[in-house]
Design a protein around this motif. Structure first.
Motif, PDB file in Angstrom:
ATOM      1  N   GLU A   1       0.916  -9.517  -8.699  1.00  0.00           N
ATOM      2  CA  GLU A   1      -0.400  -9.541  -9.350  1.00  0.00           C
ATOM      3  C   GLU A   1      -1.321  -8.591  -8.603  1.00  0.00           C
ATOM      4  OE1 GLU A   1      -1.802 -13.546  -9.239  1.00  0.00           O
ATOM      5  OE2 GLU A   1      -0.169 -14.339 -10.478  1.00  0.00           O
ATOM      6  N   GLY A   2      -2.322  -8.066  -9.301  1.00  0.00           N
ATOM      7  CA  GLY A   2      -3.296  -7.197  -8.678  1.00  0.00           C
ATOM      8  C   GLY A   2      -2.847  -5.741  -8.650  1.00  0.00           C
ATOM      9  N   ARG A   3      -3.645  -4.898  -8.032  1.00  0.00           N
ATOM     10  CA  ARG A   3      -3.327  -3.472  -7.998  1.00  0.00           C
ATOM     11  C   ARG A   3      -3.882  -2.808  -6.738  1.00  0.00           C
ATOM     12  NH1 ARG A   3      -7.255  -0.389 -12.292  1.00  0.00           N
ATOM     13  NH2 ARG A   3      -9.231  -1.341 -11.662  1.00  0.00           N
ATOM     14  N   VAL A   4      -3.296  -1.648  -6.421  1.00  0.00           N
ATOM     15  CA  VAL A   4      -3.727  -0.813  -5.306  1.00  0.00           C
ATOM     16  C   VAL A   4      -4.272   0.486  -5.883  1.00  0.00           C
ATOM     17  CG1 VAL A   4      -3.012   0.456  -3.254  1.00  0.00           C
ATOM     18  CG2 VAL A   4      -2.026  -1.790  -3.737  1.00  0.00           C
ATOM     19  N   ILE A   5      -5.488   0.840  -5.475  1.00  0.00           N
ATOM     20  CA  ILE A   5      -6.122   2.063  -5.959  1.00  0.00           C
ATOM     21  C   ILE A   5      -6.293   3.008  -4.772  1.00  0.00           C
ATOM     22  CG2 ILE A   5      -8.185   3.050  -7.032  1.00  0.00           C
ATOM     23  CD1 ILE A   5      -8.580   0.346  -8.424  1.00  0.00           C
ATOM     24  N   LEU A   6      -5.678   4.181  -4.878  1.00  0.00           N
ATOM     25  CA  LEU A   6      -5.767   5.191  -3.838  1.00  0.00           C
ATOM     26  C   LEU A   6      -6.590   6.365  -4.354  1.00  0.00           C
ATOM     27  CD1 LEU A   6      -2.053   5.222  -2.600  1.00  0.00           C
ATOM     28  CD2 LEU A   6      -3.982   3.974  -1.622  1.00  0.00           C
ATOM     29  N   SER A   7      -7.689   6.627  -3.672  1.00  0.00           N
ATOM     30  CA  SER A   7      -8.571   7.732  -4.054  1.00  0.00           C
ATOM     31  C   SER A   7      -8.975   7.649  -5.515  1.00  0.00           C
ATOM     32  CB  SER A   7      -7.889   9.074  -3.783  1.00  0.00           C
ATOM     33  OG  SER A   7      -8.818  10.128  -3.820  1.00  0.00           O
TER      34      SER A   7
ATOM     35  N   ASN B   1       1.228  10.229  -0.918  1.00  0.00           N
ATOM     36  CA  ASN B   1       0.656  10.972   0.214  1.00  0.00           C
ATOM     37  C   ASN B   1       0.257  10.018   1.339  1.00  0.00           C
ATOM     38  OD1 ASN B   1      -0.022  13.219   1.624  1.00  0.00           O
ATOM     39  ND2 ASN B   1      -1.762  13.800   0.367  1.00  0.00           N
ATOM     40  N   VAL B   2       1.206   9.149   1.677  1.00  0.00           N
ATOM     41  CA  VAL B   2       0.998   8.129   2.710  1.00  0.00           C
ATOM     42  C   VAL B   2       1.987   8.368   3.848  1.00  0.00           C
ATOM     43  CG1 VAL B   2       1.235   5.672   3.237  1.00  0.00           C
ATOM     44  CG2 VAL B   2       0.071   6.393   1.142  1.00  0.00           C
ATOM     45  N   GLY B   3       1.495   8.370   5.083  1.00  0.00           N
ATOM     46  CA  GLY B   3       2.356   8.447   6.258  1.00  0.00           C
ATOM     47  C   GLY B   3       2.583   7.060   6.822  1.00  0.00           C
TER      48      GLY B   3
ATOM     49  N   ILE C   1       0.842  -1.200   0.000  1.00  0.00           N
ATOM     50  CA  ILE C   1       0.000   0.000   0.000  1.00  0.00           C
ATOM     51  C   ILE C   1       0.877   1.250   0.000  1.00  0.00           C
ATOM     52  CG2 ILE C   1      -1.728   1.327   1.275  1.00  0.00           C
ATOM     53  CD1 ILE C   1      -2.745  -1.331   2.432  1.00  0.00           C
ATOM     54  N   ALA C   2       1.971   1.213   0.773  1.00  0.00           N
ATOM     55  CA  ALA C   2       2.865   2.366   0.881  1.00  0.00           C
ATOM     56  C   ALA C   2       3.719   2.559  -0.361  1.00  0.00           C
ATOM     57  CB  ALA C   2       3.766   2.207   2.102  1.00  0.00           C
ATOM     58  N   GLY C   3       3.845   1.522  -1.194  1.00  0.00           N
ATOM     59  CA  GLY C   3       4.705   1.610  -2.362  1.00  0.00           C
ATOM     60  C   GLY C   3       6.123   1.166  -2.093  1.00  0.00           C
ATOM     61  N   LEU C   4       6.374   0.595  -0.901  1.00  0.00           N
ATOM     62  CA  LEU C   4       7.706   0.105  -0.566  1.00  0.00           C
ATOM     63  C   LEU C   4       7.962  -1.284  -1.148  1.00  0.00           C
ATOM     64  CD1 LEU C   4       7.784   1.235   3.180  1.00  0.00           C
ATOM     65  CD2 LEU C   4       8.673   2.445   1.167  1.00  0.00           C
TER      66      LEU C   4
END
Length: 356
Positions: free
Chosen positions: A56-62, A75-77, A48-51
């Motif tokens: 496979e698959g994807r993360v969708i933020l906003s 824009n992740v803390g 989720i943080a991009g680290l």
């Protein structure tokens, strides 16, 4: 900002860290990833943080696919278990760090940085410690500094990896209550990893129970504790006693305790009973009662913990109120009967709850 996790899988050689994981986190929600070590919790958080990158698959933020976004652009803390504070910087300088290292075109004026940092220090109840260094703070205070530093850049998503794991039990209890109240004030979308069941039940709006890289169940703390989806969730979340029984004319007949028992006609079912859902009697009750003898009594605390050896030789943990314990006059070695107040049964498909 909401988070959508769609069919995420992650492999390290032949090891599967995550397997087809999907999850929606609503804007402003506080979600706990809960599971044993190696279940994939931290890997999912880092994706989720991009680290880490999913295979496979994807993360969708906003609403936007974050696959090609640099971690600093998401824009992740992120709050780590071991604080990761700069030892040579004061509390104020640690919290202000993320604001001061922004590119000049995006950097706030010094006055605004000063005001934001002190506002955050007041929020985390550390405004009087601004000039101190991390070594001069307690573990709980250092973790609050780390949280304030993550919030200083006004993240849309806050990720916490075992944030209280390095602290002693009493400090953990105080901080998790504090974190819940803080989240109610700021409403930032938050995901935190923990293996502490009590912590997750107390703090989170929803729980995600993970095991071997997959999601076992998603729900509110109340739903998951009282209506576990499968035996793994039941065993993992809270103390529980496991028995085996057969169903005969609508009644349960207990036949043993412990590991799996096979039965040709498939009538054997697993029965789970939490310690507080037993009563103890000195005389036989209904046909579901279990005979045993008292092996150990711990009467310290609001309830009395009684360990009983069942008729099959297995250990049964029972919690009863202090007044019930006093009325029964229980003593080590006494022969007693256990009366189930509520049983949850599982077969190979769906769980049901029965009230005997």
């Amino acid at each position: 900002m909401g988070i959508q996790i769609e069919n995420i899988s992650k492999f390290y050689g032949h090891f599967t860290a995550l397997r087809d994981v999907s999850l929606d986190v609503q804007a402003g929600e506080l979600v706990a990833l809960l599971g044993p070590s190696g279940s994939g919790k931290t890997t999912l958080l880092r994706i989720i943080a991009g680290l880490e990158s999913p295979d496979e698959g994807r993360v969708i933020l906003s609403g936007e696919d974050a696959a090609y976004k640099n971690p600093r652009d998401r824009n992740v803390g992120f709050v780590f278990q071991h604080y990761a504070l700069f030892r040579h910087m004061t509390v104020f300088e640690n919290v202000a760090f993320g604001l001061k290292v922004r590119p000049r075109r995006d950097r706030l004026p010094k006055k605004e940085i000063f005001d934001r940092v002190f506002s955050l220090l007041k929020l985390v109840q550390l405004d009087f410690f601004a000039a101190r260094y991390p070594a001069q703070l307690s573990g709980g205070q250092r973790q609050r500094v780390a949280l304030a530093r993550a919030l200083a850049v006004e993240p849309k998503v806050l990720l916490l990896d075992e944030p209280f794991g390095a602290l002693d039990a009493q400090v953990r209890k105080e901080l998790r209550r504090w974190l819940k109240k803080l989240h109610e004030k700021i409403h930032v979308t938050s995901v935190f990893v923990t293996h502490d069941q009590e912590e997750a039940l107390e703090v989170a709006d929803r729980l995600v129970i993970m095991n071997n890289g997959a999601v076992e169940q998603i729900g509110t703390p109340e739903e998951i504790y009282h209506r576990p989806a499968n035996p793994f969730v039941f065993r993992f979340l809270g103390d529980v006693n496991l028995f085996h029984c057969r169903t005969e004319n609508g009644h349960y007949s207990f036949i043993g305790q412990g590991g799996d028992i096979s039965d040709k006609d498939g009538s054997v079912r697993q029965v789970f009973i939490r310690p507080h859902l037993f009563d103890i009697s000195l005389t036989p009750g209904n046909r579901e009662s279990i005979q045993g003898s008292i092996q150990h009594i711990n009467a310290a605390g609001p309830s009395v913990k009684v360990e009983i050896v069942s008729e099959w030789g297995g250990s049964v943990q029972v919690n009863i109120p202090q007044d019930r314990y006093q009325r029964l006059g229980l003593q080590k070695g006494m022969s007693v009967y256990l009366i189930p107040l509520q049983m949850s049964t599982f077969d190979e498909t769906l769980p049901t709850e029965e009230q005997p």
